[in-house]
Write an enzyme that holds these catalytic residues in place. Structure first.
Site, PDB file in Angstrom:
ATOM      1  N   GLU A 166      14.599 -15.384   0.261  1.00  0.00           N
ATOM      2  CA  GLU A 166      14.936 -16.425   1.245  1.00  0.00           C
ATOM      3  C   GLU A 166      13.908 -17.552   1.233  1.00  0.00           C
ATOM      4  O   GLU A 166      14.140 -18.616   1.764  1.00  0.00           O
ATOM      5  CB  GLU A 166      14.965 -15.827   2.655  1.00  0.00           C
ATOM      6  N   ASP A 203       0.832  -1.209   0.000  1.00  0.00           N
ATOM      7  CA  ASP A 203       0.000   0.000   0.000  1.00  0.00           C
ATOM      8  C   ASP A 203       0.868   1.262   0.000  1.00  0.00           C
ATOM      9  O   ASP A 203       1.864   1.342   0.736  1.00  0.00           O
ATOM     10  CB  ASP A 203      -0.883  -0.031   1.261  1.00  0.00           C
TER      11      ASP A 203
HETATM   12  C1  NOJ Z   1      -4.373   2.998  -0.973  1.00  0.00           C
HETATM   13  C2  NOJ Z   1      -5.530   2.088  -0.761  1.00  0.00           C
HETATM   14  O1  NOJ Z   1      -5.798   1.396  -1.944  1.00  0.00           O
HETATM   15  C3  NOJ Z   1      -6.676   2.955  -0.312  1.00  0.00           C
HETATM   16  O2  NOJ Z   1      -7.899   2.272  -0.305  1.00  0.00           O
HETATM   17  C4  NOJ Z   1      -6.346   3.520   1.036  1.00  0.00           C
HETATM   18  O3  NOJ Z   1      -7.353   4.429   1.430  1.00  0.00           O
HETATM   19  C5  NOJ Z   1      -5.009   4.262   1.014  1.00  0.00           C
HETATM   20  N1  NOJ Z   1      -4.001   3.557   0.294  1.00  0.00           N
HETATM   21  C6  NOJ Z   1      -4.499   4.502   2.414  1.00  0.00           C
HETATM   22  O4  NOJ Z   1      -4.050   3.292   2.975  1.00  0.00           O
END
Ligand code: NOJ
Length: 540
Positions: free
Chosen positions: A253, A210
C-alpha cells in the site's frame, strides 16, 4: 507521431543492497550514559555513507525495561528514553535519507515485554479473560497443576513457562520478561498491523522481523519431540505464512518498495524460501551462510542450495556472516591474523554473489569476539544459565583514542560492557589512514561492488576447482576466487579449470589480502580476489 517509451522497471532498492546492522546500544553514545542512542547514530551517518552502505537496520530502540536489550518491548510506538525520543528518530531518518541510506527497523511480534500494558492487564485479569487471550496462558500439568503445561524450554535456558500466583502459567520462548503473544487472537494481529503502519507512516523503508518463524504454535501445544532442535511445535508452523501474506499487502500500500526481512532460523534452504514466496516477504536471512564452516566445499554447497531454493520461488537471496546473536566471524574462523584474513575473504565472496548482504557493526573493523568478564555479562541467556551468552559480540564500537571508551562516548563515560584494551589498535581512527586496514578494505570492497551492481547477470557459475578453492563466475566477466586451502593456488590452474580457460580471469579488481601476490599470479591461503574481464580481453 507519438512513440511509446519502453517501460524500464528498476529493481527494488533492497534487492542488491548492502545493509549495515546497528546494534543501537553499542554503536555510539551521545548522551554520556554508556549506552548507544539515536543521536549517536545520527552523528555517525557520514561514517556510514563513506563506508558505502545502502541501508541500515536498527535493533529495537522502543520503550523497554531492557531485560533483553530492547527485544522486550513495552511500547511499540515510542522511543526508550535511553535512546532518545520520536523527534530524534525522525531527524535520524531524514538525515539518513538525505545521505541516500535507507532505514530498516526491528519489529518484535513473537512477544512483548512483561511491562507492556497488555501483559499487565492480563496478569491482573482472571483466567479465561479476554486480556489473557492475547497471550498464551494455560493451567499446569501434574497434581494441582504444579508442573508446566508442556515440556517446552526457553531458548535462554530453563522452562518456557512461568507460573502466576493464581496458578496459571504463561509461555515465554525467551526470558520470563518476554511473554509470547497469541497469534490466533485477532486483537494481536490487528495491533501488529497498526504498529507496522505507525512506522511506515513515519517513513521507514522496511522491517526486520524478530523470531519470524515462531509466531504460531501448534494447536494444542503438544510436547516438543526433539528438545532444543528445529523440530519443535513452535517452529515454522504453516499458519505463520498467512501473517506475511497480509504484511505483504500492507507494505504494497506504500510507495518506495517498502520491505521486510524475516529472522527465521529454519531447517534448510527450502523452508527458508517459503518466507519469500512472491506474495510474502521480500527477504529472509540466509543463516546457512553464517553457519558454514571455513571450507570452500561448505560455502559452495550453501550457494548452490540457496540459489536453487530462492530461484524456485523467484526471490532474491541474502547473505550474512554475523549479527548480535552469534560469535563474531573473526573468532569463528580462528581469531588472530588468520581469523581476520578469512573474515575479509568470506565478506568479499558474499559481496560477489547476487542479492543483498548484511554486515554487522564492527565487522568492518575486524573486531573479534570480546572476552566479557562474568561479572559484567548482561545477556539474559547467560543469566538464565543458557551458556556463555552473547555479550562478547555486543561490546561497544571503538571509534578513536587509545583507551576506553574509545570515542564510543565522551571521555569519562563507562560503556555498558567493557571494551578490551587490545581494541586500541582497531579503532576507526587507527584504521582510517592505513590503506591495508580492514576498514579500508571494506570501503574498497563496497565501492567496487557499487560499480558492478546492475551490470552483472544474476546467474552464478561455480566451475570445478582444485580442492579448497571456490570460484564464482558472473557474466559479463566477473570472477571471484576464494582460497580456503593451506597453500597458494596459481591462477593458471584456475583458468585451466573454469569457463574462463581461453580468456583468462582478467584484471585484478580487489583482493581481501595481499594484492601483490595476486598480481604475481597466485591467490594466497585465506584470501579472496575479484577479477574483471572487460570486452576485448583475451587472456594472458
Ligand atoms: C532474536 C534476537 O536477534 C535476539 O537478540 C533476541 O534475544 C531474540 N530474538 C528474542 O527477541
Amino acid at each position: 507521431m507519438h512513440t511509446a517509451t519502453p517501460q524500464v522497471t528498476q529493481p527494488p532498492w533492497w534487492r542488491d543492497a548492502v545493509c549495515y546492522q546497528i546494534y543501537v546500544r553499542s554503536f555510539a553514545d551521545a548522551n554520556g550514559d554508556g549506552i548507544g542512542d539515536l543521536e549517536g547514530i545520527r552523528s555517525r551517518l557520514p561514517y556510514l555513507a563513506r563506508l558505502g552502505v545502502d541501508a541500515v537496520w536498527l535493533t529495537p530502540f522502543y520503550t523497554s525495561p531492557q531485560h533483553d536489550h530492547g527485544y522486550d518491548v513495552a511500547d511499540f510506538r515510542n522511543v526508550d528514553v535511553r535512546f532518545g525520543n520520536l523527534d530524534d528518530f525522525d531527524a535520524l531518518l531524514t538525515e539518513a535519507h538525505v545521505l541516500g541510506i535507507r532505514v530498516i527497523v526491528d519489529i518484535v511480534p513473537n512477544h512483548t515485554s512483561s511491562e507492556h500494558p497488555w501483559f499487565q492487564e492480563a496478569v491482573a485479569a482472571k483466567p479465561g479473560s479476554r486480556a489473557r487471550e492475547r497471550y498464551i496462558f494455560l493451567d499446569g500439568s501434574g497434581r494441582g497443576g504444579r508442573k508446566p503445561p508442556n515440556n517446552w524450554l526457553s531458548h535462554f535456558g530453563g522452562p518456557a513457562w512461568t507460573q502466576l500466583e493464581d496458578g496459571q502459567w504463561y509461555l515465554h520462548l525467551f526470558d520470563r520478561s518476554q511473554p509470547d503473544v497469541n497469534w490466533r487472537n485477532k486483537e494481536v494481529r490487528d495491533e501488529y498491523e497498526s504498529v507496522l503502519r505507525f512506522w511506515l507512516d513515519r517513513g521507514v523503508d522496511g522491517f526486520r522481523i524478530d523470531v519470524a518463524h515462531s509466531l504460531y504454535k501448534e494447536q494444542g501445544l503438544p510436547d516438543a519431540r526433539r528438545r532444543g532442535g528445529l523440530v519443535a511445535p513452535y517452529h515454522d508452523q504453516p499458519e505463520v505464512h498467512s501473517v506475511y501474506r497480509r504484511w505483504h499487502q500492507i507494505l504494497e500500500e506504500y510507495d518506495g518498495d517498502r520491505m521486510a526481512i524475516a529472522e527465521a532460523w529454519v531447517a534448510d534452504e527450502e523452508a527458508m524460501a517459503r518466507y519469500i514466496r512472491p506474495d510474502e516477504l521480500q527477504q529472509t536471512f540466509n543463516f546457512h551462510w553464517l553457519l558454514a564452516p571455513w571450507s570452500a566445499a561448505s560455502f559452495r554447497k550453501v550457494i548452490t542450495d540457496t540459489l536453487r531454493a530462492v530461484g524456485a520461488v523467484e526471490a532474491s537471496p541474502t547473505w550474512v556472516l554475523s549479527n548480535h546473536d552469534v560469535v563474531r566471524e573473526v573468532t569463528r574462523y580462528g581469531d588472530g591474523e588468520a581469523g581476520v584474513a578469512r573474515s575479509r575473504a568470506a565478506t568479499l565472496t558474499m559481496l560477489a554473489l547476487p542479492g543483498s548482504s548484511y554486515i554487522y557493526q564492527g565487522a568492518e573493523l575486524g573486531l573479534p569476539q570480546a572476552e566479557v568478564p562474568e561479572e559484567h555479562r548482561q545477556d539474559p541467556a547467560w543469566l538464565r544459565g543458557g551458556g556463555v551468552g552473547r555479550d562478547g559480540c555486543r561490546v561497544p564500537i571503538p571509534w578513536a583514542g587509545t583507551k576506553p571508551p574509545y570515542g564510543f562516548g565522551a571521555d569519562g563515560t563507562t560503556p555498558w560492557l567493557p571494551q578490551p584494551s587490545s581494541w586500541r589498535n582497531l579503532t576507526v581512527e587507527a584504521q582510517d589512514n592505513d590503506a591495508s586496514s580492514t576498514l579500508n578494505f571494506f570501503r574498497r570492497a563496497l565501492a567496487a561492488r557499487r560499480t558492478l551492481v546492475g551490470q552483472l547477470d544474476r546467474q552464478v557459475r561455480l566451475p570445478r576447482t582444485p580442492p579448497g578453492v571456490l570460484v564464482i563466475e558472473r557474466e559479463p566477466g566477473l570472477t571471484c576466487v576464494l582460497n580456503c586451502g593451506k597453500r597458494a593456488v596459481s591462477l593458471s590452474r584456475l583458468t585451466a579449470a573454469g569457463e574462463s580457460a581461453s580468456r583468462g580471469l582478467g584484471d585484478l579488481l580487489i583482493s581481501s589480502g595481499d594484492d601483490s601476490a595476486v598480481t604475481a599470479g597466485t591467490v594466497p591461503p585465506d584470501t579472496a580476489a575479484w577479477f574483471r574481464r572487460t570486452a576485448g580481453h583475451h587472456g594472458s
